[in-house]
Design a protein around this motif. Structure first.
Motif, mmCIF file in Angstrom:
data_model
loop_
_atom_site.group_PDB
_atom_site.id
_atom_site.type_symbol
_atom_site.label_atom_id
_atom_site.label_comp_id
_atom_site.label_asym_id
_atom_site.label_seq_id
_atom_site.Cartn_x
_atom_site.Cartn_y
_atom_site.Cartn_z
ATOM 1 N N CYS A 9 64.927 76.379 41.443
ATOM 2 C CA CYS A 9 64.415 75.314 42.318
ATOM 3 C C CYS A 9 65.554 74.734 43.142
ATOM 4 O O CYS A 9 66.605 74.385 42.586
ATOM 5 C CB CYS A 9 63.764 74.223 41.471
ATOM 6 S SG CYS A 9 63.247 72.787 42.419
ATOM 7 N N GLU A 21 54.598 78.503 43.238
ATOM 8 C CA GLU A 21 54.412 77.563 44.350
ATOM 9 C C GLU A 21 55.090 76.216 44.132
ATOM 10 O O GLU A 21 55.660 75.642 45.038
ATOM 11 C CB GLU A 21 52.920 77.333 44.572
ATOM 12 C CG GLU A 21 52.637 76.541 45.842
ATOM 13 C CD GLU A 21 51.148 76.360 46.077
ATOM 14 O OE1 GLU A 21 50.352 76.795 45.235
ATOM 15 O OE2 GLU A 21 50.790 75.782 47.118
ATOM 16 N N TYR A 22 55.070 75.704 42.893
ATOM 17 C CA TYR A 22 55.658 74.394 42.609
ATOM 18 C C TYR A 22 56.582 74.483 41.402
ATOM 19 O O TYR A 22 56.337 75.269 40.480
ATOM 20 C CB TYR A 22 54.577 73.334 42.327
ATOM 21 C CG TYR A 22 53.725 73.000 43.521
ATOM 22 C CD1 TYR A 22 54.102 71.993 44.427
ATOM 23 C CD2 TYR A 22 52.540 73.684 43.782
ATOM 24 C CE1 TYR A 22 53.319 71.703 45.526
ATOM 25 C CE2 TYR A 22 51.754 73.396 44.886
ATOM 26 C CZ TYR A 22 52.161 72.398 45.750
ATOM 27 O OH TYR A 22 51.391 72.092 46.837
ATOM 28 N N CYS A 23 57.623 73.680 41.378
ATOM 29 C CA CYS A 23 58.538 73.585 40.238
ATOM 30 C C CYS A 23 57.858 72.803 39.125
ATOM 31 O O CYS A 23 57.339 71.711 39.351
ATOM 32 C CB CYS A 23 59.853 72.921 40.644
ATOM 33 S SG CYS A 23 60.990 72.705 39.255
ATOM 34 N N SER A 27 58.207 69.154 40.164
ATOM 35 C CA SER A 27 57.013 69.218 41.016
ATOM 36 C C SER A 27 57.320 69.474 42.488
ATOM 37 O O SER A 27 56.470 69.271 43.335
ATOM 38 C CB SER A 27 56.176 67.934 40.879
ATOM 39 O OG SER A 27 55.738 67.769 39.564
ATOM 40 N N ARG A 29 57.831 71.590 45.921
ATOM 41 C CA ARG A 29 57.276 72.828 46.444
ATOM 42 C C ARG A 29 58.412 73.819 46.656
ATOM 43 O O ARG A 29 59.457 73.469 47.203
ATOM 44 C CB ARG A 29 56.539 72.557 47.756
ATOM 45 C CG ARG A 29 55.771 73.782 48.268
ATOM 46 C CD ARG A 29 55.107 73.481 49.595
ATOM 47 N NE ARG A 29 54.351 74.630 50.059
ATOM 48 C CZ ARG A 29 53.059 74.800 49.894
ATOM 49 N NH1 ARG A 29 52.371 73.882 49.265
ATOM 50 N NH2 ARG A 29 52.430 75.866 50.340
ATOM 51 N N ARG A 39 44.291 73.596 45.041
ATOM 52 C CA ARG A 39 45.181 72.711 45.790
ATOM 53 C C ARG A 39 44.495 71.443 46.279
ATOM 54 O O ARG A 39 45.126 70.583 46.871
ATOM 55 C CB ARG A 39 45.761 73.465 46.982
ATOM 56 C CG ARG A 39 46.587 74.693 46.588
ATOM 57 C CD ARG A 39 47.094 75.447 47.791
ATOM 58 N NE ARG A 39 47.922 74.608 48.647
ATOM 59 C CZ ARG A 39 48.394 74.992 49.819
ATOM 60 N NH1 ARG A 39 48.118 76.193 50.275
ATOM 61 N NH2 ARG A 39 49.137 74.186 50.547
ATOM 62 N N ILE A 42 46.038 67.912 45.529
ATOM 63 C CA ILE A 42 47.423 67.547 45.880
ATOM 64 C C ILE A 42 47.456 66.321 46.773
ATOM 65 O O ILE A 42 48.209 65.369 46.522
ATOM 66 C CB ILE A 42 48.126 68.739 46.557
ATOM 67 C CG1 ILE A 42 48.232 69.907 45.565
ATOM 68 C CG2 ILE A 42 49.507 68.327 47.028
ATOM 69 C CD1 ILE A 42 48.878 71.133 46.136
ATOM 70 N N HIS A 111 55.368 63.189 37.013
ATOM 71 C CA HIS A 111 53.976 63.532 37.253
ATOM 72 C C HIS A 111 53.094 63.231 36.045
ATOM 73 O O HIS A 111 51.915 63.552 36.046
ATOM 74 C CB HIS A 111 53.847 65.007 37.648
ATOM 75 C CG HIS A 111 54.574 65.963 36.757
ATOM 76 N ND1 HIS A 111 54.261 66.135 35.421
ATOM 77 C CD2 HIS A 111 55.620 66.777 36.999
ATOM 78 C CE1 HIS A 111 55.052 67.040 34.901
ATOM 79 N NE2 HIS A 111 55.899 67.431 35.825
ATOM 80 N N ALA A 137 49.851 75.260 40.858
ATOM 81 C CA ALA A 137 48.836 74.251 41.167
ATOM 82 C C ALA A 137 47.706 74.251 40.143
ATOM 83 O O ALA A 137 47.287 73.188 39.668
ATOM 84 C CB ALA A 137 48.276 74.491 42.568
#
Length: 206
Positions: A9, A21-23, A27, A29, A39, A42, A111, A137
């Motif tokens: 990342c 797509e996301y860490c 979190s 992108r 998605r 989001i 998150h 996601a």
């Protein structure tokens, strides 16, 4: 054959699967992420976080102003008490006490999900295993859905980071348990909250 190292990342440096797509740690992108399913949550989540941040900043500012006023109002000049003569009492020394530091519990990141403690081996309850190629996601959305149902200590982890798990999956888990018996005891409650296929698994670090 030498296995290529997973990309990292750009924000926190955590390793992630190719085309993720996301860490899962911060979190963010990822630049080479492949769009996944689920998605639609989001934008509402980003709006909720922004509103929460503004409300928190206002509350902190009001609290700071209130404590400053209280400190100014309570500052008074008092006369020193009259000197008194007291007898000297010798207190015998006390024996040193031994304190036991409890093992730290996993703290949820920003998150709201639980992060598996670094370097910790234990047991957990697997709610779902989703192929890592599907992106981050969908697992994150499933984890938040489990939280709303009242499932405790919900988080996500990449199975490829743990020797005891089958690689190539993003695992939605519940709980960090020291023993298999403790995990087994918590399983019926998770089944009752809408996850009848949940099962116990060992998570070995390294």
């Amino acid at each position: 054959m030498v296995q290529s190292e997973n990309p990292r990342c750009p924000r926190c440096g955590a390793a992630h699967e190719p085309q993720q797509e996301y860490c899962l740690d911060c979190s963010a992108r990822l630049p080479d992420g492949k769009p996944g399913r689920g998605r639609g949550w989001i934008r509402p989540a980003i709006f909720f976080l922004a509103v929460s941040g503004i409300a928190t900043a206002i509350a902190v500012a009001i609290s700071a102003v209130g404590s400053g006023s209280s400190s100014a109002a309570s500052t008074t000049t008092t006369a020193p008490p009259p000197a008194t003569i007291t007898d000297t009492v010798t207190t015998p020394p006390t024996a040193p006490t031994t304190t036991t530091t409890p093992k730290p519990t996993p703290k949820p990141p920003a998150h709201g999900l639980t992060t598996w403690p670094a370097g910790t081996s234990g047991y957990t309850l697997v709610l779902e295993s989703i192929p890592a190629s599907a992106g981050a996601a969908l697992p994150l959305a499933q984890a938040h859905a489990a939280q709303r149902r009242g499932v405790p200590q919900v988080g996500v982890l990449l199975s490829s980071r743990y020797a005891s798990l089958h690689p190539g999956y993003t695992v939605v888990f519940s709980g960090v348990y020291r023993s298999s018996a403790a995990a087994t005891a918590a399983l019926p409650a998770v089944h009752a909250k809408g996850f009848p296929s949940a099962y116990q698994a060992r998570v070995a670090s390294g």
